[in-house]
Write an enzyme that holds these catalytic residues in place. Sequence first.
Site, PDB file in Angstrom:
ATOM      1  N   THR A  25     -28.126 -32.412   2.906  1.00 34.89           N
ATOM      2  CA  THR A  25     -28.398 -33.504   2.671  1.00 34.89           C
ATOM      3  C   THR A  25     -29.600 -34.953   2.344  1.00 34.89           C
ATOM      4  OG1 THR A  25     -26.838 -33.707   4.014  1.00 34.89           O
ATOM      5  CG2 THR A  25     -26.733 -35.424   3.806  1.00 34.89           C
ATOM      6  N   GLU A  64     -22.916 -37.301  12.678  1.00 30.51           N
ATOM      7  CA  GLU A  64     -23.210 -36.539  11.847  1.00 30.51           C
ATOM      8  C   GLU A  64     -24.804 -36.501  11.892  1.00 30.51           C
ATOM      9  OE1 GLU A  64     -21.975 -35.238   9.958  1.00 30.51           O
ATOM     10  OE2 GLU A  64     -20.698 -35.757   7.990  1.00 30.51           O
TER      11      GLU A  64
HETATM   12  P1  ADP Z   1     -22.144 -30.484   4.513  1.00 26.25           P
HETATM   13  O1  ADP Z   1     -21.264 -31.580   4.782  1.00 26.25           O
HETATM   14  O2  ADP Z   1     -22.758 -29.946   3.232  1.00 26.25           O
HETATM   15  O3  ADP Z   1     -20.749 -29.134   5.394  1.00 26.25           O
HETATM   16  P2  ADP Z   1     -23.224 -30.755   6.955  1.00 26.25           P
HETATM   17  O4  ADP Z   1     -23.580 -31.829   6.440  1.00 26.25           O
HETATM   18  O5  ADP Z   1     -21.867 -30.113   6.933  1.00 26.25           O
HETATM   19  O6  ADP Z   1     -23.125 -30.084   5.540  1.00 26.25           O
HETATM   20  O7  ADP Z   1     -24.700 -29.953   7.355  1.00 26.25           O
HETATM   21  C1  ADP Z   1     -24.525 -28.341   7.572  1.00 26.25           C
HETATM   22  C2  ADP Z   1     -25.501 -28.217   8.457  1.00 26.25           C
HETATM   23  O8  ADP Z   1     -25.125 -29.339   9.368  1.00 26.25           O
HETATM   24  C3  ADP Z   1     -26.204 -27.065   8.611  1.00 26.25           C
HETATM   25  O9  ADP Z   1     -27.274 -26.854   8.832  1.00 26.25           O
HETATM   26  C4  ADP Z   1     -25.708 -27.257  10.033  1.00 26.25           C
HETATM   27  O10 ADP Z   1     -26.330 -25.678  10.571  1.00 26.25           O
HETATM   28  C5  ADP Z   1     -25.368 -28.283  10.593  1.00 26.25           C
HETATM   29  N1  ADP Z   1     -24.820 -28.544  11.956  1.00 26.25           N
HETATM   30  C6  ADP Z   1     -24.600 -28.746  12.737  1.00 26.25           C
HETATM   31  N2  ADP Z   1     -23.288 -28.559  13.693  1.00 26.25           N
HETATM   32  C7  ADP Z   1     -22.814 -28.124  12.989  1.00 26.25           C
HETATM   33  C8  ADP Z   1     -21.778 -27.862  12.818  1.00 26.25           C
HETATM   34  N3  ADP Z   1     -21.036 -28.212  13.977  1.00 26.25           N
HETATM   35  N4  ADP Z   1     -20.863 -26.890  12.359  1.00 26.25           N
HETATM   36  C9  ADP Z   1     -21.513 -27.323  10.769  1.00 26.25           C
HETATM   37  N5  ADP Z   1     -23.044 -27.639  10.660  1.00 26.25           N
HETATM   38  C10 ADP Z   1     -23.306 -28.090  11.778  1.00 26.25           C
END
Ligand code: ADP
Length: 305
Positions: free
Chosen positions: A181, A126
């Site tokens: 976030t 994360e």
């Molecule tokens: P949420 O929990 O709101 O879906 P995330 O914590 O998943 O948000 O954050 C999304 C961000 O994380 C995006 O900017 C994306 O580019 C980045 N990211 C990095 N690796 C991944 C992945 N494997 N899958 C999805 N998002 C990713």
Amino acid sequence: MVESVKVRAPCSTANLGPGFDVFGLALDAYHDEIQLRKKGEGITIESSDHIPLQPAKNSAGLVIKEMTKKFRIKSGISMKIKKGVPAGFGMGSSAASAAAAAVAFNSLFELDLDQNSLVQFAGLGEKASAGSIHYDNVAASIFGGFVIVRKNPLDVISIDPPKDLVLCIAIPKITVPHKKTQVSRSVLPQQIKLSDHVSNLANASAITAGFMKKDVNLIGHSIKDIIVEPARKHLIPGFDKVKANALAAGAFGVTISGAGPSIIAFTSKSTDPKKICKAMEMGFSFSKTECTAVVCKPSKGATII
Ligand code: ADP
């Protein structure tokens, strides 16, 4: 000897209102799939989705990087990521990938790690997306169902949700800020009133009791957060209208899913969840925001497929 493993991990909602940074619930709305293969040298990532492909910037890549280091793995690893969970909408997208990666790595190298240790590694991933380690979404994606996360030392308590729990998630089509976030954390109060803490603690306790007693009414009617939701709701266009509409259509409780912008309604099979979805879409339309609203149920955790 295992040469290749494929894992499917569900999306999740974190917080559930008053359980900020503590509660998570795995949902069967969307899944990520990760395939790991022993191949070549170093770590390579393939994906046709819009996510970073450098291992240190990808939540799943970072997990593999850390686990490779920790277990002194010599073999190269190639990873294919198929995203099902929309990224950046408060549905634990990066967490689903990170969870799948930890479970797949454990199986590929026959490490026999317990689920708490897998959560520990997945949480490291994360950092690539949220900028900090957090465990609520990854714990839900790994364990499935409802989870309570305690830190220092990390300890996940998991409870099977009631069979009749139904969720409606409204995902607005808005551009989420880069580093969402961090933005949604920056608006939170640094200090809170003791009476507000007491109110949130009472509701969080009631949610836990609701999961233990399999009482959907108790869960739904306890989704009340007077600390985080009021501080964040201005980041979601039309939040109040969406919430009011969902409640009027029969939802028991409504709040922001994780750090948003999706909004989640808690209800039971005995209501009309499609009507609640429609009401949420209408709510967003008042602020000229398109949205997709889906009905879903709690999900089991990450599984090898
Ligand atoms: P949420 O929990 O709101 O879906 P995330 O914590 O998943 O948000 O954050 C999304 C961000 O994380 C995006 O900017 C994306 O580019 C980045 N990211 C990095 N690796 C991944 C992945 N494997 N899958 C999805 N998002 C990713």
